[in-house]
Design an enzyme around this catalytic site. Structure first.
Site, PDB file in Angstrom:
ATOM      1  N   ALA A 140       0.793  -1.232   0.000  1.00 41.22           N
ATOM      2  CA  ALA A 140       0.000   0.000   0.000  1.00 41.22           C
ATOM      3  C   ALA A 140       0.819   1.273   0.000  1.00 41.22           C
ATOM      4  CB  ALA A 140      -0.928   0.004   1.219  1.00 41.22           C
ATOM      5  N   ASP A 196       7.101  -7.497   5.447  1.00 50.60           N
ATOM      6  CA  ASP A 196       7.384  -8.121   4.157  1.00 50.60           C
ATOM      7  C   ASP A 196       6.411  -9.286   3.999  1.00 50.60           C
ATOM      8  OD1 ASP A 196       8.388  -9.527   1.974  1.00 50.60           O
ATOM      9  OD2 ASP A 196      10.483  -9.253   2.546  1.00 50.60           O
ATOM     10  N   VAL A 197       5.599  -9.263   2.944  1.00 49.01           N
ATOM     11  CA  VAL A 197       4.579 -10.302   2.785  1.00 49.01           C
ATOM     12  C   VAL A 197       5.183 -11.682   2.533  1.00 49.01           C
ATOM     13  CG1 VAL A 197       2.750  -8.745   2.025  1.00 49.01           C
ATOM     14  CG2 VAL A 197       4.288  -9.781   0.322  1.00 49.01           C
ATOM     15  N   SER A 218      -2.934  -9.662 -13.756  1.00 47.07           N
ATOM     16  CA  SER A 218      -2.094  -8.827 -14.607  1.00 47.07           C
ATOM     17  C   SER A 218      -2.459  -9.028 -16.066  1.00 47.07           C
ATOM     18  CB  SER A 218      -0.612  -9.172 -14.412  1.00 47.07           C
ATOM     19  OG  SER A 218       0.183  -8.481 -15.351  1.00 47.07           O
ATOM     20  N   TYR A 224       6.463 -14.591 -13.934  1.00 47.36           N
ATOM     21  CA  TYR A 224       5.433 -13.637 -13.514  1.00 47.36           C
ATOM     22  C   TYR A 224       4.081 -13.975 -14.140  1.00 47.36           C
ATOM     23  CZ  TYR A 224       3.128  -9.085 -12.912  1.00 47.36           C
ATOM     24  OH  TYR A 224       2.246  -8.071 -12.587  1.00 47.36           O
TER      25      TYR A 224
END
Length: 250
Positions: free
Chosen positions: A14, A63-64, A145, A158
């Site tokens: 965020a 940190d996720v 994405s 990715y």
């Protein structure tokens, strides 16, 4: 009355870009926000912007990829703010300067990219799903994405990770639909973020394939997320909302 009055919303990643825009949008609609990011000063600045506008936000530097720390943060959010009503899994990204064509790519980089984009979303969702299921309500919005939709080259890890996010979204949506919990995804492309500004040549090539002939704004994505996270989307689940100026058509 705002769309998110009396709602607790968590947004990951965020501190800038899409996450920052989403946090500002949800706050403007009355949400009480728990904002997660590993960039402490930038995260604090977002919280200050929200507070200056009369909103409520608390930042959690984490940190996720650190599952123990993430679990602790969600426990703290529940204790300080209350049960989570909305989760926006925004944290993610490609390997950037470590991107390679697949034939010479590094499996360790694959692990990083898949952990960041897919597994972190799964783990954050795992923290809130039991409570949402028990209460019979909740909204989860995951970030896909346009690279997955288009099958972009040189970032196979990715693209695969974001494909996993879409599959996870659909499967979880089917599981939770009987319990009144909605799970959807937003799939952005050609958005002018900090990462895009660092790669102007890549952005120029992408824009050549966008019928609207402009880059999207973070606010364009935030608006889509806010819609899917609100009561206006109560009868929508398991869907992927593509926001890409017409670059791809599903």
């Amino acid at each position: 009355m705002g769309l998110f009055d009396d709602r607790i919303a968590v947004v990951t990643g965020a501190a800038n870009g899409l996450g920052e825009a989403t946090a500002l949008r949800l706050a403007a609609e009355g949400a009480t926000l728990a904002l997660l990011d590993r960039e402490g000063p930038a995260l604090a600045a977002v919280c200050d912007r929200i507070a200056a506008a009369g909103g409520r936000a608390r930042g959690f530097v984490v940190d996720v990829l650190d599952r123990a720390a993430v679990a602790d943060v969600f426990a703290e959010i529940a204790g300080r703010l209350g049960p989570v009503d909305v989760l926006v899994n925004n944290a993610g990204g490609s390997a950037r300067e470590r991107n390679r064509e697949f034939w010479c790519s590094d499996p360790e980089v694959w692990d990083y990219v898949i952990d960041l984009n897919l597994k972190s979303a799964m783990f954050c969702a795992r923290q809130v799903v039991p409570g949402m299921r028990d209460r019979g309500r909740g909204k989860i919005v995951n970030l896909g994405s346009g690279s997955y939709n288009a099958g972009d080259a040189d970032i196979a890890d990715y693209v695969a990770a974001k494909g996993g996010v879409v599959g996870f979204t659909r499967s979880l949506a089917r599981e939770l639909a009987p319990f009144g919990v909605n799970v959807n995804a937003v799939s952005p492309s050609t958005i002018m973020t900090r990462a895009a500004e660092r790669a102007p040549e890549v952005m120029a090539r992408a824009l050549a394939n966008v019928p609207m002939r402009r880059a999207g704004r973070p606010e364009d994505i935030a608006n889509a997320i806010a819609f899917l996270a609100s009561a206006q989307a109560d009868y929508i689940t398991g869907q992927v909302l593509v926001v890409d100026g017409g670059r791809t058509f599903n």
